[in-house]
Design a protein around this motif. Structure first.
Motif, PDB file in Angstrom:
ATOM      1  N   LEU A 149       0.855  -1.179   0.000  1.00  0.00           N
ATOM      2  CA  LEU A 149       0.000   0.000   0.000  1.00  0.00           C
ATOM      3  C   LEU A 149       0.892   1.230   0.000  1.00  0.00           C
ATOM      4  N   VAL A 150       0.639   2.158  -0.924  1.00  0.00           N
ATOM      5  CA  VAL A 150       1.461   3.357  -1.044  1.00  0.00           C
ATOM      6  C   VAL A 150       0.555   4.583  -1.068  1.00  0.00           C
ATOM      7  N   SER A 151       1.117   5.728  -0.721  1.00  0.00           N
ATOM      8  CA  SER A 151       0.363   6.977  -0.720  1.00  0.00           C
ATOM      9  C   SER A 151       0.172   7.469  -2.149  1.00  0.00           C
ATOM     10  N   GLU A 152      -1.019   7.950  -2.447  1.00  0.00           N
ATOM     11  CA  GLU A 152      -1.291   8.523  -3.760  1.00  0.00           C
ATOM     12  C   GLU A 152      -0.686   9.912  -3.857  1.00  0.00           C
ATOM     13  N   THR A 171       3.738  13.003   3.703  1.00  0.00           N
ATOM     14  CA  THR A 171       3.253  11.640   3.501  1.00  0.00           C
ATOM     15  C   THR A 171       4.131  10.778   2.590  1.00  0.00           C
ATOM     16  N   SER A 172       5.091  11.362   1.892  1.00  0.00           N
ATOM     17  CA  SER A 172       5.905  10.579   0.952  1.00  0.00           C
ATOM     18  C   SER A 172       6.787   9.565   1.676  1.00  0.00           C
ATOM     19  N   MET A 249       9.616   8.540  -8.334  1.00  0.00           N
ATOM     20  CA  MET A 249       9.504   9.971  -8.121  1.00  0.00           C
ATOM     21  C   MET A 249       8.057  10.434  -8.227  1.00  0.00           C
ATOM     22  N   GLY A 250       7.685  11.307  -7.303  1.00  0.00           N
ATOM     23  CA  GLY A 250       6.393  11.979  -7.377  1.00  0.00           C
ATOM     24  C   GLY A 250       6.637  13.450  -7.631  1.00  0.00           C
ATOM     25  N   CYS A 251       6.352  14.286  -6.639  1.00  0.00           N
ATOM     26  CA  CYS A 251       6.640  15.719  -6.769  1.00  0.00           C
ATOM     27  C   CYS A 251       8.149  15.955  -6.704  1.00  0.00           C
ATOM     28  N   ALA A 252       8.636  16.870  -7.527  1.00  0.00           N
ATOM     29  CA  ALA A 252      10.054  17.234  -7.484  1.00  0.00           C
ATOM     30  C   ALA A 252      10.203  18.715  -7.820  1.00  0.00           C
ATOM     31  N   PRO A 253       9.699  19.609  -6.943  1.00  0.00           N
ATOM     32  CA  PRO A 253       9.832  21.050  -7.213  1.00  0.00           C
ATOM     33  C   PRO A 253      11.268  21.512  -6.995  1.00  0.00           C
TER      34      PRO A 253
END
Length: 278
Positions: A149-152, A171-172, A249-253
């Protein structure tokens, strides 16, 4: 009529048969045999798994099973979870569907499972419906996979909104400040080599330290190939999920953009969590 010896052994024989046919399960993993469906090939068993990760192994599949994957928690964050499954290289004997209120959507055909490709879906999409494919010989058929289970996060390659960015920090599975050193493009994913100057959090050790005297970490993250990520100057805040030991990778600002946004939210008192930005 039973002899005294057979009469004495009968309870033990019955106990053995029940134990042999019974499914083995705990809160995280499940192992069962389709032989318990013998003569009842239309049987459908319900399976409940309530851990953040585990496995399933179904030997000699017949009939079908419904696998309910649910976290052992009740909170608004639980609705934002995704489930990822990774079939083993010898998984076969079934087709795997998503079952949402009786509506089935094909997730993995039998001939696709041996590729071991990770499949993810939202927990809101329902349970897994695993249906045996009829075969004359089921002795070599085993369906097996791992799940997590992973965070969306936001959709891959799409910029995170301000709210998503601040929530992702909290949450990452990993949060790290660093630079992109190299990008290798592949057919199924791109591999991004990163150098980390500040490691805030990692669920498992995907980034490796350069040593006590060198306060740097190195590692690799993955992204879909169509994202077109490139190496370049500047620091980023890398955030994402860890799936079966691999960082995605998700967000990468850019770090300066995150810092501005974080301080603005801090002044307004709207930050979902605190981060040490010193």
């Amino acid at each position: 009529m039973l002899t005294p010896v057979l009469a004495a052994l009968l309870p033990l024989l019955l106990l053995f048969r029940i134990s042999f046919c019974q499914y083995s399960s705990d809160q995280c993993s499940w192992k069962g045999s389709g032989l318990t469906h013998e003569g009842h090939t239309r049987d459908v068993e319900q399976v409940y798994l309530r851990c953040s990760q585990g496995s399933l192994e179904w030997l000699y599949p017949t009939g079908a099973i419904i696998v309910n994957l649910r976290p052992n928690m009740v909170s608004p964050a639980a609705a934002r979870l995704s489930i990822c499954i990774k079939p083993s290289s010898d998984s076969r004997g079934t087709n795997i569907y998503l079952d949402r209120n009786g509506q089935l959507r094909l997730l993995l055909r039998e001939d696709e499972q041996a590729q071991g490709k990770v499949q993810c879906f939202s927990i809101r999409e329902g349970a897994l419906f695993i249906e045996a494919v009829p075969h004359m010989d089921i002795s070599r058929r085993i369906t097996a996979f791992q799940y997590e289970l992973v965070s969306e996060l936001s959709a891959p390659c799409q910029p995170c909104t301000d709210a998503e960015m601040l929530l992702a920090v909290c949450t990452s599975d990993f949060v790290a400040r660093g630079t992109i050193k190299k990008v290798e493009q592949g057919e199924e994913h791109s591999t991004v080599e990163v150098e980390i100057s500040r490691l805030y959090r990692q669920k498992t050790q995907v980034f490796v330290s350069g040593g006590v005297r060198v306060r740097r970490w190195t590692g690799h993250t993955k992204m879909p190939p169509h994202c077109g990520v490139r190496s370049g100057d500047g620091e980023f805040l890398f955030m994402g999920t860890i799936r079966f030991g691999e960082a995605w990778m998700g967000c990468a600002p850019r770090y300066k953009d995150f810092l501005r946004l974080y301080h603005e939210a801090q002044q307004q008192g709207t930050n979902p969590c605190q981060v040490d930005t010193d």
